[in-house]
Design a protein around this motif. Structure first.
Motif, PDB file in Angstrom:
ATOM      1  N   ARG A   9       0.868  -0.930   0.408  1.00 54.35           N
ATOM      2  CA  ARG A   9      -0.046  -0.063  -0.185  1.00 54.35           C
ATOM      3  C   ARG A   9       0.755   1.157  -0.079  1.00 54.35           C
ATOM      4  O   ARG A   9       2.363   1.367   0.285  1.00 54.35           O
ATOM      5  CB  ARG A   9      -0.727   0.349   0.756  1.00 54.35           C
ATOM      6  CG  ARG A   9      -2.414  -0.801   1.267  1.00 54.35           C
ATOM      7  CD  ARG A   9      -3.071  -0.738   0.748  1.00 54.35           C
ATOM      8  NE  ARG A   9      -4.011   1.079   0.625  1.00 54.35           N
ATOM      9  CZ  ARG A   9      -5.223   1.108   1.067  1.00 54.35           C
ATOM     10  NH1 ARG A   9      -5.900   0.033   1.556  1.00 54.35           N
ATOM     11  NH2 ARG A   9      -5.036   1.639   1.217  1.00 54.35           N
ATOM     12  N   CYS A  32      -8.337   5.602  -1.973  1.00 53.84           N
ATOM     13  CA  CYS A  32      -9.920   5.424  -1.195  1.00 53.84           C
ATOM     14  C   CYS A  32     -11.120   4.987  -2.833  1.00 53.84           C
ATOM     15  O   CYS A  32     -10.348   5.472  -4.077  1.00 53.84           O
ATOM     16  CB  CYS A  32      -9.993   7.024  -0.453  1.00 53.84           C
ATOM     17  SG  CYS A  32     -11.990   6.528   0.228  1.00 53.84           S
ATOM     18  N   ASN A  33     -12.224   4.220  -2.196  1.00 55.32           N
ATOM     19  CA  ASN A  33     -12.895   3.772  -2.799  1.00 55.32           C
ATOM     20  C   ASN A  33     -14.266   4.185  -3.200  1.00 55.32           C
ATOM     21  O   ASN A  33     -15.136   5.178  -4.198  1.00 55.32           O
ATOM     22  CB  ASN A  33     -13.254   2.246  -2.575  1.00 55.32           C
ATOM     23  CG  ASN A  33     -13.507   2.120  -1.484  1.00 55.32           C
ATOM     24  OD1 ASN A  33     -13.561   2.296  -1.243  1.00 55.32           O
ATOM     25  ND2 ASN A  33     -14.210   0.671  -1.018  1.00 55.32           N
ATOM     26  N   THR A  46      -4.105   8.125  -4.267  1.00 57.02           N
ATOM     27  CA  THR A  46      -2.336   7.368  -4.028  1.00 57.02           C
ATOM     28  C   THR A  46      -1.657   8.188  -3.927  1.00 57.02           C
ATOM     29  O   THR A  46      -1.060   8.835  -4.893  1.00 57.02           O
ATOM     30  CB  THR A  46      -2.662   6.181  -4.964  1.00 57.02           C
ATOM     31  OG1 THR A  46      -3.774   5.441  -4.429  1.00 57.02           O
ATOM     32  CG2 THR A  46      -1.634   5.658  -4.461  1.00 57.02           C
ATOM     33  N   GLU A  82      -8.968   4.882   2.436  1.00 60.96           N
ATOM     34  CA  GLU A  82      -9.665   4.109   2.730  1.00 60.96           C
ATOM     35  C   GLU A  82      -8.755   2.576   3.569  1.00 60.96           C
ATOM     36  O   GLU A  82      -7.811   1.627   2.587  1.00 60.96           O
ATOM     37  CB  GLU A  82     -11.160   3.130   1.902  1.00 60.96           C
ATOM     38  CG  GLU A  82     -11.653   1.522   2.205  1.00 60.96           C
ATOM     39  CD  GLU A  82     -12.154   1.491   3.905  1.00 60.96           C
ATOM     40  OE1 GLU A  82     -12.401   3.275   4.323  1.00 60.96           O
ATOM     41  OE2 GLU A  82     -12.038   0.844   4.392  1.00 60.96           O
ATOM     42  N   LEU A  85      -8.541  -1.797   1.298  1.00 57.89           N
ATOM     43  CA  LEU A  85      -8.491  -1.580   0.216  1.00 57.89           C
ATOM     44  C   LEU A  85      -7.877  -3.223  -0.156  1.00 57.89           C
ATOM     45  O   LEU A  85      -8.305  -3.337  -1.427  1.00 57.89           O
ATOM     46  CB  LEU A  85      -8.355  -1.090  -0.831  1.00 57.89           C
ATOM     47  CG  LEU A  85      -8.345   0.807  -0.821  1.00 57.89           C
ATOM     48  CD1 LEU A  85      -8.307   1.640  -1.547  1.00 57.89           C
ATOM     49  CD2 LEU A  85     -10.524   0.530  -1.270  1.00 57.89           C
ATOM     50  N   ASP A  86      -7.026  -3.368   0.389  1.00 59.89           N
ATOM     51  CA  ASP A  86      -5.755  -5.004   0.275  1.00 59.89           C
ATOM     52  C   ASP A  86      -6.659  -5.908   1.417  1.00 59.89           C
ATOM     53  O   ASP A  86      -5.927  -4.860   2.376  1.00 59.89           O
ATOM     54  CB  ASP A  86      -4.665  -4.293   0.089  1.00 59.89           C
ATOM     55  CG  ASP A  86      -3.590  -5.330  -0.335  1.00 59.89           C
ATOM     56  OD1 ASP A  86      -4.299  -6.547  -0.133  1.00 59.89           O
ATOM     57  OD2 ASP A  86      -2.719  -5.654  -0.657  1.00 59.89           O
ATOM     58  N   THR A 110     -12.644   2.921   9.273  1.00 58.95           N
ATOM     59  CA  THR A 110     -13.654   2.300   7.575  1.00 58.95           C
ATOM     60  C   THR A 110     -14.468   3.029   6.952  1.00 58.95           C
ATOM     61  O   THR A 110     -15.184   3.490   8.159  1.00 58.95           O
ATOM     62  CB  THR A 110     -13.154   0.514   6.965  1.00 58.95           C
ATOM     63  OG1 THR A 110     -13.943   0.534   6.249  1.00 58.95           O
ATOM     64  CG2 THR A 110     -14.109   0.652   8.838  1.00 58.95           C
ATOM     65  N   LEU A 114     -15.913  -2.277   1.814  1.00 63.63           N
ATOM     66  CA  LEU A 114     -15.930  -3.957   1.922  1.00 63.63           C
ATOM     67  C   LEU A 114     -15.857  -4.804   2.830  1.00 63.63           C
ATOM     68  O   LEU A 114     -15.237  -5.891   2.881  1.00 63.63           O
ATOM     69  CB  LEU A 114     -14.271  -3.486   1.289  1.00 63.63           C
ATOM     70  CG  LEU A 114     -14.186  -3.201   0.116  1.00 63.63           C
ATOM     71  CD1 LEU A 114     -12.812  -2.950  -0.643  1.00 63.63           C
ATOM     72  CD2 LEU A 114     -14.504  -3.632  -0.845  1.00 63.63           C
TER      73      LEU A 114
END
Ligand code: SF4
Length: 282
Positions: A9, A32-33, A46, A82, A85-86, A110, A114
């Motif tokens: 990340r 972030c999504n 990112t 977020e 994500l992974d 969060t 997800l």
């Protein structure tokens, strides 16, 4: 032996508290999504350096030793962007913060999108202690407009988190004419159907920190009205500001006297002091 996720990340910085007797760290995983219009986090994009869990844990240990000596970290807050994500990365990070660093209490901050039931339990088994879930809006079309994503899985996540018996709390940003007092009441009513004891906090929208100034800052009176409305359904409701550390940037006008150090991947640092009238960054 440390288990390391295959992925990595991007991490812009980690932040250590310097004004609390019990050392605390914030780990910011960028990207972030969601695309919240009023997002106040620079980590939505990112940014930072790509890090494996192994590299990140090494960085946390080194920074903590530099500022806390041999005192163990009491709290770690994994935030973003977020953090989910992974999924494997987050599981390994939680596991190693507990086992390798010795952090006593780990909280995940969060948007919940997800978090399915199985993953919540995996995180708990890895050592996660608490979750702060942001519910941006109850109304699906408001949520879609504001975040660009549906809230269906977020609302399901609230139930899974409560069922997991993690230390669970929910926050919503009050945004006049967008997420208003009525919307706060709908969220509180929804949470009360899960458990009226769920901890809920109403946060003030801060247009000065937001990407898009979609609305104005609510007054103290409006926050109180929202708290009163939510309190018709829930027993533990508070109103106030988001974590002041998240707003720590030059020119900000928070008023709590606190001090942190941001440590960058190259170990350069920035000290942030929040005091009445603004922040000092050095
Ligand atoms: S979920 Fe958080 S980090 Fe992501 S866009 Fe929304 S406010 Fe920003």
């Amino acid at each position: 032996m440390m288990k390391t996720a295959n992925g990595f990340r991007y991490v812009p910085f980690i932040t250590l508290s310097l004004s609390e007797p019990e050392p605390r760290i914030w780990i910011t995983l960028s990207g972030c999504n969601f695309k919240c219009k009023g997002c106040f986090s620079i980590a939505r994009d990112t940014i930072g350096e790509p890090m494996t869990v192994d590299g990140l844990i090494h960085w946390v240990k080194k920074s903590s030793r530099a500022y806390n000596g041999n005192t163990l970290l009491q709290d770690a807050v994994i935030t973003g962007g977020e953090p989910t994500l992974d999924k494997d990365f987050l599981l390994d990070l939680v596991l190693n913060l507990k086992r390798s660093v010795g952090v006593k209490h780990i909280t995940l901050s969060t948007n919940g999108y997800l978090l399915d039931k199985e993953y919540v339990m995996e995180l708990k088994d890895a050592g996660l202690d608490g979750v702060k879930l942001d519910i941006k809006a109850y109304n699906e079309s408001i949520h879609q407009w504001y975040t660009s994503m549906s809230n269906r899985s977020v609302l399901k996540a609230a139930r899974y988190l409560w069922e997991s018996k993690l230390d669970f709390r929910v926050e919503t940003v009050l945004m006049p004419e967008i997420v208003d007092v009525e919307e706060i009441e709908r969220i509180a009513s929804f949470l009360a159907q899960i458990d009226p004891g769920i901890k809920y906090k109403v946060i003030k929208f801060a247009p000065g920190e937001a990407r898009e100034k979609v609305t104005r800052r609510p007054s103290d009176n409006e926050i109180q009205l929202a708290v009163n409305s939510a309190s018709k359904y829930l027993r533990n409701v508070a109103g106030g500001k988001a974590c002041v550390q998240q707003f720590a940037s030059p020119g900000s006008r928070e008023e709590e006297a606190k001090k942190w150090v941001r440590v960058y991947p190259d170990m350069k640092t920035e000290t942030i002091i929040a005091k009445p009238g603004g922040f000092e960054v050095s």
